[in-house]
Every structure is written in C-alpha cells, then in structure tokens.
Design a protein around this motif. Structure first.
Motif, mmCIF file in Angstrom:
data_model
loop_
_atom_site.group_PDB
_atom_site.id
_atom_site.type_symbol
_atom_site.label_atom_id
_atom_site.label_comp_id
_atom_site.label_asym_id
_atom_site.label_seq_id
_atom_site.Cartn_x
_atom_site.Cartn_y
_atom_site.Cartn_z
ATOM 1 N N ASN A 77 -41.033 16.644 -61.340
ATOM 2 C CA ASN A 77 -40.521 15.277 -61.247
ATOM 3 C C ASN A 77 -40.456 14.658 -62.639
ATOM 4 O O ASN A 77 -41.251 14.981 -63.516
ATOM 5 N N LEU A 78 -39.487 13.746 -62.806
ATOM 6 C CA LEU A 78 -39.268 13.106 -64.105
ATOM 7 C C LEU A 78 -39.343 11.592 -63.960
ATOM 8 O O LEU A 78 -38.714 11.026 -63.052
ATOM 9 N N MET A 79 -40.114 10.963 -64.840
ATOM 10 C CA MET A 79 -40.251 9.496 -64.787
ATOM 11 C C MET A 79 -40.324 8.920 -66.200
ATOM 12 O O MET A 79 -41.117 9.394 -67.009
ATOM 13 N N THR A 138 -45.926 5.138 -57.715
ATOM 14 C CA THR A 138 -44.922 6.136 -58.115
ATOM 15 C C THR A 138 -45.308 7.508 -57.550
ATOM 16 O O THR A 138 -46.478 7.787 -57.279
ATOM 17 N N TYR A 139 -44.274 8.358 -57.432
ATOM 18 C CA TYR A 139 -44.532 9.732 -57.008
ATOM 19 C C TYR A 139 -45.249 10.469 -58.140
ATOM 20 O O TYR A 139 -46.084 11.339 -57.901
ATOM 21 N N THR A 140 -44.926 10.085 -59.369
ATOM 22 C CA THR A 140 -45.571 10.707 -60.534
ATOM 23 C C THR A 140 -47.090 10.584 -60.446
ATOM 24 O O THR A 140 -47.816 11.523 -60.784
ATOM 25 N N LEU A 155 -33.385 7.608 -64.179
ATOM 26 C CA LEU A 155 -34.631 8.292 -63.780
ATOM 27 C C LEU A 155 -35.690 7.292 -63.337
ATOM 28 O O LEU A 155 -36.574 7.619 -62.538
ATOM 29 N N GLY A 156 -35.594 6.063 -63.860
ATOM 30 C CA GLY A 156 -36.568 5.031 -63.512
ATOM 31 C C GLY A 156 -36.144 4.181 -62.327
ATOM 32 O O GLY A 156 -36.847 3.248 -61.949
ATOM 33 N N SER A 157 -34.979 4.488 -61.768
ATOM 34 C CA SER A 157 -34.453 3.663 -60.675
ATOM 35 C C SER A 157 -34.568 4.326 -59.315
ATOM 36 O O SER A 157 -34.247 3.715 -58.298
HETATM 37 C C1 LIG Z 1 -37.439 2.360 -69.445
HETATM 38 C C2 LIG Z 1 -38.414 2.383 -68.299
HETATM 39 C C3 LIG Z 1 -39.767 2.382 -68.548
HETATM 40 C C4 LIG Z 1 -40.705 2.421 -67.505
HETATM 41 N N1 LIG Z 1 -42.038 2.441 -67.809
HETATM 42 C C5 LIG Z 1 -42.941 2.587 -66.809
HETATM 43 C C6 LIG Z 1 -44.326 2.724 -67.112
HETATM 44 O O1 LIG Z 1 -44.748 2.752 -68.275
HETATM 45 N N2 LIG Z 1 -45.194 2.851 -66.066
HETATM 46 C C7 LIG Z 1 -44.762 2.861 -64.749
HETATM 47 O O2 LIG Z 1 -45.596 2.992 -63.840
HETATM 48 N N3 LIG Z 1 -43.443 2.742 -64.445
HETATM 49 C C8 LIG Z 1 -42.532 2.630 -65.437
HETATM 50 N N4 LIG Z 1 -41.199 2.552 -65.141
HETATM 51 C C9 LIG Z 1 -40.776 2.626 -63.735
HETATM 52 C C10 LIG Z 1 -40.774 4.081 -63.193
HETATM 53 O O3 LIG Z 1 -40.090 4.924 -64.082
HETATM 54 C C11 LIG Z 1 -40.104 4.087 -61.807
HETATM 55 O O4 LIG Z 1 -40.923 3.415 -60.894
HETATM 56 C C12 LIG Z 1 -39.770 5.502 -61.321
HETATM 57 O O5 LIG Z 1 -38.755 5.415 -60.344
HETATM 58 C C13 LIG Z 1 -40.954 6.236 -60.741
HETATM 59 O O6 LIG Z 1 -40.496 7.492 -60.354
HETATM 60 P P1 LIG Z 1 -41.306 8.469 -59.400
HETATM 61 O O7 LIG Z 1 -41.598 7.727 -58.097
HETATM 62 O O8 LIG Z 1 -40.382 9.627 -59.193
HETATM 63 O O9 LIG Z 1 -42.566 8.840 -60.114
HETATM 64 C C14 LIG Z 1 -40.261 2.470 -66.158
HETATM 65 C C15 LIG Z 1 -38.872 2.466 -65.898
HETATM 66 C C16 LIG Z 1 -37.966 2.427 -66.952
HETATM 67 C C17 LIG Z 1 -36.486 2.432 -66.664
#
Ligand SMILES: Cc1cc2nc3c(=O)[nH]c(=O)nc-3n(C[C@H](O)[C@H](O)[C@H](O)COP(=O)(O)O)c2cc1C
Length: 180
Positions: free
Chosen positions: A28-30, A53-55, A81-83
C-alpha cells in the motif's frame, strides 16, 4: 482563526510516500507530510499516521516499510494516493506506480523517487487519533547525481512541499546564507 487547523503555520512540509505491506500481503502507498528526522544514533525518522488509515493497519502487521521522497512532478500522483484508501483500491496497480526492490527490507521502493529510506518500526507513540511511528533507518537509496552530503541539488531536482489541500510548493534553489 484557523478553525482547528493550527498546524497550517508549520507547513509547507516535505512529503514522503510510505510503502507498507498489508495483512493480506498486498503493498500500500500513502503520502505523509507529518514526518521528521528524530535521532542520529540510532538513525530514526518519525511519521504521524492517522489510526483510521489502512497504512496504520499495515504497519501494525508488518514492521518494515520504505519512505520515498518523490519529485515535485509527482504532485498529482501524491494527491491521488492521499485521496483513496488501500482498503478499497490496489493503489500501485490503479495509478500505475512502478515499484523496485529494496536492499535491506522486503518492501519495495517507488520507481522514479529521488531517494528512499528503508525502515523498520522502532517505537510507536499513541497521540490522540494518530500513531507516531518512529522508524529506524536500515538503508538509504539515492537516485544517481541528484544529491551530495548536503542533500538534494535543487538546481537539478525539486521536492513537493505540501501546503494545504492540493497546494504544493517547490524549494527555492537560491540559498540564504546566514552571516558568520
Ligand atoms: C500531501 C498529503 C500529505 C498527507 N500527510 C499525511 C500524514 O502525514 N499523516 C496521515 O495520517 N495522513 C496524511 N495524509 C492523508 C493520507 O495520505 C490519506 O488518508 C490516505 O488516503 C491514507 O491511505 P491508506 O488508507 O491507504 O493508508 C496526507 C495526504 C496528502 C495528500
């Protein structure tokens, strides 16, 4: 004034892409911009990961990961990837992200990244809705020719500093040298 967004004054921040291995074995990528170096001995980097988060679940089940420093040109991909969550989507396949094998950990790095830290979970601190993962750095990969001992050469490459929402900033390549 900031409607709870107190942290906005501490942005823009360098963004990394965490690659983790999930309970079903998938990767997975976050993106995460709440990251910071912590100690030099041992070498550690911390990332604040929301427990929803899934991460978070993936890092709880498999303690190795890579923290990838993407180029500014990846801003669209980072935002995508963050959406979405890896619970619903295989993000690497869906967004066409190529992965390359790492040297020290069994989790790959993102092809096209400027650098990647190969890490292992060292400590975890629960703070509110977040788990602050402190990672021990086991290995570092740097793309050829983009960095020296002082860091990236910003005349050659640039990194995405996350502002707010869809806004990213570049590093101004002209340094401001403090007086001796
Ligand atoms: C530029 C950017 C930075 C982000 N930084 C964080 C962070 O530092 N910590 C966090 O929990 N979520 C952060 N997010 C939100 C996660 O990336 C987002 O919830 C993601 O969909 C989680 O993916 P997952 O459920 O596959 O793990 C960030 C999003 C973006 C676009």
């Amino acid at each position: 004034m900031y409607e709870g967004k107190f942290y906005r004054l501490l942005h823009p921040r360098p963004t990394v892409i965490i690659v983790s291995r999930c309970p079903d074995g998938r990767l997975n990528l976050m993106p995460a911009s709440w990251n910071t170096p912590v100690s030099e001995e041992p070498p550690t980097v911390a990332v604040a990961v929301d427990k929803e988060t899934y991460t978070y679940q993936c890092l709880k089940s498999h303690r190795y990961a890579t923290l990838n420093v993407p180029p500014i040109e990846a801003a669209d991909l980072i935002y995508k990837l963050g959406s979405v969550s890896g619970r619903e989507v295989d993000k690497a396949a869906h967004f066409g992200v190529r992965l390359e094998p790492s040297e020290k950990v069994d989790v790959p790095r993102v092809a096209g990244a400027l650098a990647a830290y190969e890490v292992e979970v060292y400590k975890e601190v629960e703070v509110g809705e977040v788990a602050l993962f402190v990672f021990k750095v086991l290995g570092i990969w740097v793309a050829p020719g983009v960095a020296d001992q002082w860091g990236f050469d910003f005349k050659k490459v640039n990194i995405p500093l996350h502002g707010a929402g869809r806004a990213f900033y570049r590093v101004d390549p002209r340094p401001v040298f403090a007086k001796k």
